[in-house]
Design an enzyme around this catalytic site. Structure first.
Site, short mmCIF file in Angstrom:
data_model
loop_
_atom_site.label_atom_id
_atom_site.label_comp_id
_atom_site.label_asym_id
_atom_site.label_seq_id
_atom_site.Cartn_x
_atom_site.Cartn_y
_atom_site.Cartn_z
N CYS A 243 32.65 33.20 42.23
CA CYS A 243 32.87 33.44 40.79
C CYS A 243 34.26 33.94 40.45
O CYS A 243 34.62 33.99 39.28
CB CYS A 243 31.83 34.43 40.28
SG CYS A 243 30.12 33.86 40.48
N HIS A 322 40.79 40.45 49.18
CA HIS A 322 39.84 39.71 50.01
C HIS A 322 39.29 40.64 51.09
O HIS A 322 40.04 41.17 51.90
CB HIS A 322 40.55 38.51 50.65
CG HIS A 322 39.62 37.39 51.04
ND1 HIS A 322 38.47 37.60 51.76
CD2 HIS A 322 39.66 36.05 50.79
CE1 HIS A 322 37.85 36.44 51.93
NE2 HIS A 322 38.55 35.50 51.35
N HIS A 406 42.00 45.38 26.06
CA HIS A 406 40.76 44.62 26.15
C HIS A 406 40.40 44.39 27.62
O HIS A 406 41.28 44.30 28.48
CB HIS A 406 40.88 43.27 25.44
CG HIS A 406 41.36 43.37 24.02
ND1 HIS A 406 40.55 43.76 22.98
CD2 HIS A 406 42.59 43.14 23.47
CE1 HIS A 406 41.25 43.77 21.86
NE2 HIS A 406 42.49 43.40 22.13
N HIS A 410 33.78 40.10 34.63
CA HIS A 410 32.93 38.96 34.99
C HIS A 410 31.46 39.25 34.67
O HIS A 410 30.90 40.25 35.12
CB HIS A 410 33.09 38.65 36.48
CG HIS A 410 32.04 37.73 37.02
ND1 HIS A 410 31.77 36.50 36.45
CD2 HIS A 410 31.19 37.86 38.08
CE1 HIS A 410 30.79 35.91 37.15
NE2 HIS A 410 30.43 36.71 38.12
N HIS A 439 24.66 37.66 27.51
CA HIS A 439 23.49 37.45 26.66
C HIS A 439 23.45 36.02 26.10
O HIS A 439 22.40 35.38 26.12
CB HIS A 439 23.52 38.46 25.50
CG HIS A 439 22.35 38.35 24.58
ND1 HIS A 439 22.34 37.51 23.46
CD2 HIS A 439 21.13 38.97 24.59
CE1 HIS A 439 21.19 37.62 22.85
NE2 HIS A 439 20.43 38.49 23.49
N ASN A 443 25.41 33.88 33.28
CA ASN A 443 26.49 33.92 34.26
C ASN A 443 26.99 32.50 34.47
O ASN A 443 26.37 31.70 35.17
CB ASN A 443 25.98 34.53 35.57
CG ASN A 443 27.06 34.59 36.65
OD1 ASN A 443 28.17 34.09 36.48
ND2 ASN A 443 26.74 35.20 37.78
#
Length: 511
Positions: A243, A322, A406, A410, A439, A443
């Site tokens: 993702c 990572h 802002h 994720h 919502h 995802n």
């Protein structure tokens, strides 16, 4: 619970009661002072400390030089010393040329587009559970587990699943997976090209990321074929990177734009659901069924100086972390087969702890790049007291609200957003875009941070100079950050993902 679920960003200072002998008591100013304003004052003082010292120093130096030096004599000396003038000019020209050649090229985001699926692809909870039951693949305990996950997930009733999952029985074929990929990628790209008036032939760099579906020819080749892109295009297809791959793709585009002058780069981020639905009964592999939904984003980046005037944002930083060297981190999001031979993605119970460790490493690198000097000093002093003097003090958590206006966290799930809101000490409005994206769209993997940015734009909150922090997590295990700065007051692009529903949000999320 409301949409925010977070605490406030400051507290009242402890007052001292002042006893007055006179009849008229003075107001207790200490009680009325809010600590967040004291902190802001400290932040502005420390941030401008160098200026406050340097400006008077420069003025005093100039006055002193003007009083002690015969400026007329100096001018006559330079006037008749041609060699000195030529040498100084050459050094100046060389320095300016070297700076112009070696400085990093600015990378601009001209626009982004997010795919909005058709109405008939919506998957309300009841339809989702009915379809799951009718497949005949799930035991009763597995169905009950999925129902509980859905109810607590933070997803709404209007998320989307692909066409193949609406069939009974489902049809997760290669052809259906290709059809899903074409639908979402071409839908986002058509919107991007229309809004920017870009001709596909003008694209010099194409990067596509999709973690779980990587056919031959590749997804990037499908785009080249569809839009008849030029033969010397530099195309890349990133797979298996989870993702957070959207930020990785932006980072790759940034590096390529440093090498290739006057170039447009297109980045497409998506995930394919059709062939990656799990039809088994292992609970750790059922969670993705409940969270992942259809989505795709497409970005247009440029390194052309002339594009600054029409660009929405400038890329400021990309920081990648990572943790794949650690075995637990490597296996916490893992595609495998269960005991019955059915393939799916397993999520470890240690996922949140591993994500927290990756985030800590990432912000340790990002912090010095973005935090004001006031926050860095507080962090350093606290660390010094704890390490050297063994003082019993809590580690100081830097206030990233002083660095960013802002936040696009994720939308991996409600637990992810809750943890970051708590650990970064954010307020409800800072995580609103993430909660509402989860919502409304679920995802959508690597594209979720762009649906969140589109939400902020649709609400009219992005102003000139605002900085936005995109944070993404992915298998491997990775935590990646991208920082953008708005170049103007940003208006939402036509046909955006929130165009037909932004007035309904934010909504209250019941837990």
């Amino acid at each position: 619970m409301t949409t925010g679920g977070g605490g406030s960003g400051g507290g009242s200072a402890v007052g001292v009661q002042i006893q007055q002998q006179s009849r008229m008591a003075l107001p207790d100013f200490l009680q009325s002072v809010n600590l967040k304003y004291v902190k802001l004052g400290y932040h502005y003082l420390i941030s401008n400390l160098l200026t406050l010292f340097l400006v008077p120093l420069i003025l005093v130096t100039l006055i002193q030089v003007s009083q002690t030096t015969d400026l007329h004599h100096l001018w006559l000396h330079l006037q008749y010393n041609l060699l000195t003038i030529l040498t100084c000019s050459a050094v100046l020209v060389f320095g300016l040329t070297l700076y112009a050649v070696t400085r990093p090229r600015a990378v601009y985001l001209l626009d982004s587009a997010c795919f909005r699926p058709a109405e008939h692809l919506k998957a309300p909870f009841r339809s989702f559970m009915d379809h799951s039951r009718l497949t005949g693949d799930f035991e009763e305990s597995s169905l009950d587990f999925q129902r509980k996950i859905l109810e607590r997930s933070g997803l709404g009733e209007e998320t989307y699943v692909p066409e193949a999952m609406h069939s009974i029985p489902p049809q997760p074929s290669m052809a259906a997976a290709r059809a899903e990929a074409e639908q979402v990628m071409f839908g986002a790209l058509d919107n991007l090209f229309h809004n920017t008036s870009l001709k596909p032939k003008d694209i010099g760099i194409l990067i596509v990321n999709c973690s779980l579906f990587n056919p031959t020819p590749s997804l990037s080749a499908m785009i080249v074929n569809k839009y008849k892109l030029r033969g010397n295009i530099r195309s890349f297809n990133l797979g298996g990177m989870g993702c957070s791959a959207g930020v990785i793709a932006v980072d790759l585009a940034k590096d390529l734009l440093q090498v290739h002058r006057n170039t447009y780069a297109v980045v497409v981020s998506t995930e394919n659901i059709t062939q990656n639905w799990y039809f088994g009964n292992k609970k750790s592999m059922l969670i993705p069924n409940c969270l992942f939904r259809v989505g795709c984003s497409a970005l247009l980046l440029s390194n052309k100086p002339a594009d600054r005037r029409r660009a929405k944002y400038r890329l400021v930083h990309v920081v990648r972390t990572h943790r794949g060297a650690d075995d637990k981190a490597f296996r916490c999001v893992y595609q495998e087969q269960d005991d019955a031979g059915k393939t799916g993605v397993s999520l470890s119970k240690d996922l949140m702890a591993i994500a927290g460790g990756a985030l800590k490493t990432n912000i340790t690198t990002l912090g010095p790049l973005v935090l004001p000097i006031s926050e860095q000093l507080l962090f350093f002093v606290t660390l010094l007291m704890k390490k050297l003097f063994k003082a019993d003090v809590k580690p100081y958590i830097p206030d990233f609200k002083l660095a960013f206006d802002h936040f696009c966290i994720h939308a991996g799930g409600r637990a992810v957003i809750d943890e970051l809101e708590k650990n970064l000490q954010l307020r409800s409005e800072h995580v609103e875009a993430s909660r509402m994206t989860l919502h409304r769209f679920g995802n959508t993997s690597s594209s979720s941070i762009w649906y969140e940015l589109a939400y902020i734009e649709a609400k009219g909150r992005m102003k000139k100079g605002n900085r936005v922090w995109q944070i993404a997590f992915g298998s491997g295990f990775k935590c990646n950050s991208a920082v953008w700065q708005a170049l103007g007051n940003i208006k939402p692009s036509p046909n955006g993902p929130w165009e037909d529903c932004i007035d309904k949000y934010p909504v209250e999320i019941v837990t």
